[in-house]
Scaffold this motif. Structure first.
Motif, PDB file in Angstrom:
ATOM      1  N   PRO A 115       0.800  -1.229   0.000  1.00 15.01           N
ATOM      2  CA  PRO A 115       0.000   0.000   0.000  1.00 15.01           C
ATOM      3  C   PRO A 115       0.835   1.282   0.000  1.00 15.01           C
ATOM      4  O   PRO A 115       0.279   2.379  -0.158  1.00 15.01           O
ATOM      5  N   GLY A 116       2.154   1.147   0.172  1.00 13.21           N
ATOM      6  CA  GLY A 116       3.006   2.329   0.184  1.00 13.21           C
ATOM      7  C   GLY A 116       3.441   2.721  -1.218  1.00 13.21           C
ATOM      8  O   GLY A 116       2.982   2.177  -2.221  1.00 13.21           O
ATOM      9  N   THR A 117       4.374   3.693  -1.283  1.00 12.30           N
ATOM     10  CA  THR A 117       4.923   4.114  -2.572  1.00 12.30           C
ATOM     11  C   THR A 117       6.335   3.588  -2.782  1.00 12.30           C
ATOM     12  O   THR A 117       6.854   3.637  -3.892  1.00 12.30           O
ATOM     13  N   ALA A 118       6.976   3.100  -1.712  1.00 12.86           N
ATOM     14  CA  ALA A 118       8.341   2.587  -1.808  1.00 12.86           C
ATOM     15  C   ALA A 118       8.339   1.137  -2.269  1.00 12.86           C
ATOM     16  O   ALA A 118       7.384   0.378  -2.019  1.00 12.86           O
ATOM     17  N   GLN A 119       9.405   0.745  -2.957  1.00  7.48           N
ATOM     18  CA  GLN A 119       9.561  -0.648  -3.390  1.00  7.48           C
ATOM     19  C   GLN A 119       9.663  -1.553  -2.168  1.00  7.48           C
ATOM     20  O   GLN A 119      10.337  -1.236  -1.189  1.00  7.48           O
ATOM     21  N   GLY A 120       8.958  -2.679  -2.211  1.00  7.74           N
ATOM     22  CA  GLY A 120       9.040  -3.660  -1.138  1.00  7.74           C
ATOM     23  C   GLY A 120       9.855  -4.867  -1.579  1.00  7.74           C
ATOM     24  O   GLY A 120       9.574  -5.447  -2.627  1.00  7.74           O
ATOM     25  N   ARG A 121      10.862  -5.217  -0.803  1.00  4.93           N
ATOM     26  CA  ARG A 121      11.705  -6.381  -1.102  1.00  4.93           C
ATOM     27  C   ARG A 121      11.942  -7.173   0.175  1.00  4.93           C
ATOM     28  O   ARG A 121      11.961  -6.624   1.269  1.00  4.93           O
ATOM     29  N   GLY A 122      12.175  -8.466   0.009  1.00  8.27           N
ATOM     30  CA  GLY A 122      12.476  -9.290   1.167  1.00  8.27           C
ATOM     31  C   GLY A 122      12.097 -10.729   0.925  1.00  8.27           C
ATOM     32  O   GLY A 122      12.093 -11.199  -0.208  1.00  8.27           O
ATOM     33  N   GLN A 123      11.775 -11.426   1.992  1.00  9.99           N
ATOM     34  CA  GLN A 123      11.347 -12.808   1.887  1.00  9.99           C
ATOM     35  C   GLN A 123      10.137 -13.043   2.784  1.00  9.99           C
ATOM     36  O   GLN A 123       9.942 -12.346   3.785  1.00  9.99           O
ATOM     37  N   THR A 124       9.342 -14.013   2.388  1.00 11.84           N
ATOM     38  CA  THR A 124       8.133 -14.348   3.136  1.00 11.84           C
ATOM     39  C   THR A 124       8.433 -15.511   4.077  1.00 11.84           C
ATOM     40  O   THR A 124       9.098 -16.478   3.689  1.00 11.84           O
ATOM     41  N   CYS A 125       7.932 -15.401   5.308  1.00 11.49           N
ATOM     42  CA  CYS A 125       8.204 -16.398   6.332  1.00 11.49           C
ATOM     43  C   CYS A 125       6.906 -17.020   6.827  1.00 11.49           C
ATOM     44  O   CYS A 125       5.836 -16.391   6.790  1.00 11.49           O
ATOM     45  N   LEU A 126       7.018 -18.255   7.299  1.00  8.96           N
ATOM     46  CA  LEU A 126       5.871 -18.977   7.846  1.00  8.96           C
ATOM     47  C   LEU A 126       6.303 -19.665   9.129  1.00  8.96           C
ATOM     48  O   LEU A 126       7.324 -20.370   9.149  1.00  8.96           O
ATOM     49  N   TRP A 127       5.552 -19.424  10.198  1.00 11.53           N
ATOM     50  CA  TRP A 127       5.790 -20.113  11.470  1.00 11.53           C
ATOM     51  C   TRP A 127       4.615 -21.030  11.763  1.00 11.53           C
ATOM     52  O   TRP A 127       3.446 -20.618  11.661  1.00 11.53           O
ATOM     53  N   LEU A 128       4.910 -22.269  12.137  1.00 12.23           N
ATOM     54  CA  LEU A 128       3.889 -23.223  12.570  1.00 12.23           C
ATOM     55  C   LEU A 128       3.768 -23.162  14.090  1.00 12.23           C
ATOM     56  O   LEU A 128       4.791 -23.205  14.798  1.00 12.23           O
ATOM     57  N   HIS A 129       2.527 -23.079  14.590  1.00  9.74           N
ATOM     58  CA  HIS A 129       2.291 -22.997  16.033  1.00  9.74           C
ATOM     59  C   HIS A 129       1.436 -24.168  16.492  1.00  9.74           C
ATOM     60  O   HIS A 129       0.531 -24.618  15.774  1.00  9.74           O
ATOM     61  N   ASP A 130       1.693 -24.635  17.725  1.00 12.19           N
ATOM     62  CA  ASP A 130       0.897 -25.734  18.273  1.00 12.19           C
ATOM     63  C   ASP A 130      -0.347 -25.201  18.980  1.00 12.19           C
ATOM     64  O   ASP A 130      -0.682 -24.009  18.873  1.00 12.19           O
ATOM     65  N   ASP A 131      -1.026 -26.070  19.724  1.00 10.82           N
ATOM     66  CA  ASP A 131      -2.291 -25.679  20.361  1.00 10.82           C
ATOM     67  C   ASP A 131      -2.108 -24.701  21.515  1.00 10.82           C
ATOM     68  O   ASP A 131      -3.091 -24.156  22.038  1.00 10.82           O
ATOM     69  N   LYS A 132      -0.866 -24.455  21.912  1.00  6.79           N
ATOM     70  CA  LYS A 132      -0.593 -23.466  22.962  1.00  6.79           C
ATOM     71  C   LYS A 132       0.038 -22.194  22.390  1.00  6.79           C
ATOM     72  O   LYS A 132       0.429 -21.299  23.137  1.00  6.79           O
ATOM     73  N   GLY A 133       0.177 -22.149  21.064  1.00  4.65           N
ATOM     74  CA  GLY A 133       0.770 -20.984  20.427  1.00  4.65           C
ATOM     75  C   GLY A 133       2.282 -21.035  20.316  1.00  4.65           C
ATOM     76  O   GLY A 133       2.907 -20.083  19.830  1.00  4.65           O
ATOM     77  N   VAL A 134       2.888 -22.139  20.752  1.00  6.35           N
ATOM     78  CA  VAL A 134       4.349 -22.277  20.707  1.00  6.35           C
ATOM     79  C   VAL A 134       4.791 -22.632  19.289  1.00  6.35           C
ATOM     80  O   VAL A 134       4.102 -23.381  18.577  1.00  6.35           O
ATOM     81  N   VAL A 135       5.940 -22.124  18.886  1.00 10.08           N
ATOM     82  CA  VAL A 135       6.453 -22.379  17.541  1.00 10.08           C
ATOM     83  C   VAL A 135       6.950 -23.820  17.423  1.00 10.08           C
ATOM     84  O   VAL A 135       7.758 -24.280  18.231  1.00 10.08           O
ATOM     85  N   ILE A 136       6.451 -24.523  16.407  1.00 10.69           N
ATOM     86  CA  ILE A 136       6.918 -25.874  16.091  1.00 10.69           C
ATOM     87  C   ILE A 136       8.074 -25.812  15.108  1.00 10.69           C
ATOM     88  O   ILE A 136       9.093 -26.490  15.259  1.00 10.69           O
ATOM     89  N   ASP A 137       7.922 -24.992  14.065  1.00 12.93           N
ATOM     90  CA  ASP A 137       8.935 -24.910  13.017  1.00 12.93           C
ATOM     91  C   ASP A 137       8.854 -23.539  12.352  1.00 12.93           C
ATOM     92  O   ASP A 137       7.796 -22.896  12.332  1.00 12.93           O
ATOM     93  N   THR A 138       9.984 -23.097  11.818  1.00 16.42           N
ATOM     94  CA  THR A 138      10.048 -21.834  11.067  1.00 16.42           C
ATOM     95  C   THR A 138      10.478 -22.144   9.645  1.00 16.42           C
ATOM     96  O   THR A 138      11.412 -22.915   9.420  1.00 16.42           O
ATOM     97  N   LEU A 139       9.779 -21.549   8.662  1.00 18.42           N
ATOM     98  CA  LEU A 139      10.030 -21.853   7.261  1.00 18.42           C
ATOM     99  C   LEU A 139      10.238 -20.573   6.468  1.00 18.42           C
ATOM    100  O   LEU A 139       9.581 -19.560   6.714  1.00 18.42           O
ATOM    101  N   THR A 140      11.135 -20.641   5.496  1.00 18.67           N
ATOM    102  CA  THR A 140      11.320 -19.558   4.538  1.00 18.67           C
ATOM    103  C   THR A 140      10.603 -19.940   3.255  1.00 18.67           C
ATOM    104  O   THR A 140      10.903 -20.965   2.655  1.00 18.67           O
ATOM    105  N   LEU A 141       9.637 -19.124   2.838  1.00 15.67           N
ATOM    106  CA  LEU A 141       8.835 -19.459   1.669  1.00 15.67           C
ATOM    107  C   LEU A 141       9.513 -19.034   0.375  1.00 15.67           C
ATOM    108  O   LEU A 141       9.688 -19.823  -0.541  1.00 15.67           O
ATOM    109  N   GLY A 142       9.858 -17.771   0.238  1.00 19.10           N
ATOM    110  CA  GLY A 142      10.452 -17.304  -1.011  1.00 19.10           C
ATOM    111  C   GLY A 142      10.724 -15.814  -0.939  1.00 19.10           C
ATOM    112  O   GLY A 142      10.275 -15.122  -0.024  1.00 19.10           O
ATOM    113  N   VAL A 143      11.468 -15.310  -1.918  1.00 17.62           N
ATOM    114  CA  VAL A 143      11.791 -13.889  -1.978  1.00 17.62           C
ATOM    115  C   VAL A 143      10.799 -13.181  -2.889  1.00 17.62           C
ATOM    116  O   VAL A 143      10.147 -13.805  -3.729  1.00 17.62           O
ATOM    117  N   PHE A 144      10.677 -11.863  -2.720  1.00 17.62           N
ATOM    118  CA  PHE A 144       9.744 -11.090  -3.529  1.00 17.62           C
ATOM    119  C   PHE A 144      10.293  -9.684  -3.739  1.00 17.62           C
ATOM    120  O   PHE A 144      11.155  -9.203  -2.992  1.00 17.62           O
TER     121      PHE A 144
END
Length: 304
Positions: free
Chosen positions: A41-70
């Motif tokens: 929604p801004g005017t500046a170029q956005g660059r980086g990578q997308t991340c995904l964290w898996l959480h269990d039934d208590k909200g604790v992180v199970i695993d961290t994943l790198t999806l891809g760059v954009f």
């Protein structure tokens, strides 16, 4: 008379958090298909990578994943589809997912985000009100894990070796980690000649798991020289050095464990997988064709 107007100079670019929409997940055979739209929604170029964290039934992180760059121009949006590998045992424990973008790395905790932190169920639907809040990554310590029932085994063909072990979480919280197997030419030698990852795990407090994993050496000839192996369990596996607080589980290599033999064909040559020339495979011998029996492709002879 003309009036001079002062040049205001270039307009400053505006950075705003990126936004997610249209998020869906499809899981099959350790492949997680993640589809989503990113909006800048801004005017500046956005660059980086997308991340995904898996959480269990208590909200604790199970695993961290790198999806891809954009790379996304200001005022535009784009749709992405990524396919990270997720162990089935991790996906079965997951109850919710966090998606975000960063210019840092996805394992950083707390994360340096350049987007909203989208928290959804594994179905892609919003998390119902009152559910557990997602937590940041809490890195496990070496002393959180205990290894037992460690065994080496060999397949029937004598072409591969396996390690089986039980890992237990001794801590009072979820602990995730990776096993690392290191091979040494002697008991007193501090330098390993081989190291290989040997399974990953994410265990609730007090939980345990038995894992069997195939052992791969960079140089299989080292099996002839190795005398001792040590199995380590820690947050980053082979990324954690062996030291006084991380001595590993000692395994004396059986004398019968030598360089794995190759399967050979009738001519004495190794049988190769046509899709992987470096891999040795077992191909059954073909029956010899009788010279006095001519080939025929007639329906009576072929059955077609």
């Amino acid at each position: 008379m003309a009036v001079a107007v002062r040049d205001a100079g270039p307009v400053a670019e505006v950075r705003k958090p990126l936004r997610f929409s249209g998020v869906t997940f499809a899981y099959k055979d350790d492949d997680l298909k993640v589809s989503y739209t990113l909006d800048n929604p801004g005017t500046a170029q956005g660059r980086g990578q997308t991340c995904l964290w898996l959480h269990d039934d208590k909200g604790v992180v199970i695993d961290t994943l790198t999806l891809g760059v954009f790379s996304l121009k200001g005022g535009t949006s784009d749709t992405f589809q990524d396919h990270p590998t997720v162990a089935r045992k991790f996906w079965k424990q997951a109850r919710s997912v966090q998606l975000f973008t960063t210019t840092s790395y996805c394992q950083r905790s707390p994360p340096e985000v350049t987007s909203e932190m989208l928290h959804v169920l594994t179905t892609g639907q919003p998390v119902p009100p009152g559910g557990p809040a997602p937590r940041n990554v809490e890195e496990a310590q070496v002393e959180d894990f205990a290894l037992s029932n460690v065994e080496l085994s060999q397949d029937e063909e004598g072409t591969g070796y396996f390690i089986t072990y039980t890992v237990k979480n001794l801590s009072g919280r979820r602990a995730s980690g990776t096993a690392c197997l290191r091979a040494y030419t002697g008991e007193g030698c501090p330098c390993h000649v081989e190291e290989t990852l040997s399974g990953e795990f994410s265990l609730p407090a007090g939980g345990s798991e038995t894992i069997k994993d195939q052992i791969f050496f960079d140089d299989e000839k080292h099996w002839d020289d190795v005398k001792v192996l040590r199995l380590f369990a820690s947050a980053t596996g082979c990324g954690d050095a062996a030291d006084a607080t991380n001595v590993g589980f000692k395994i004396d290599k059986p004398d019968a464990f030598r360089e794995p033999r190759e399967l050979t064909d009738v001519a004495g040559e190794p049988e190769l997988d046509p899709d992987n020339p470096d891999a040795v495979v077992d191909v059954p011998d073909e029956r010899p064709v009788e010279e006095d029996e001519p080939y025929s492709d007639s329906p009576e002879d072929t059955g077609h």
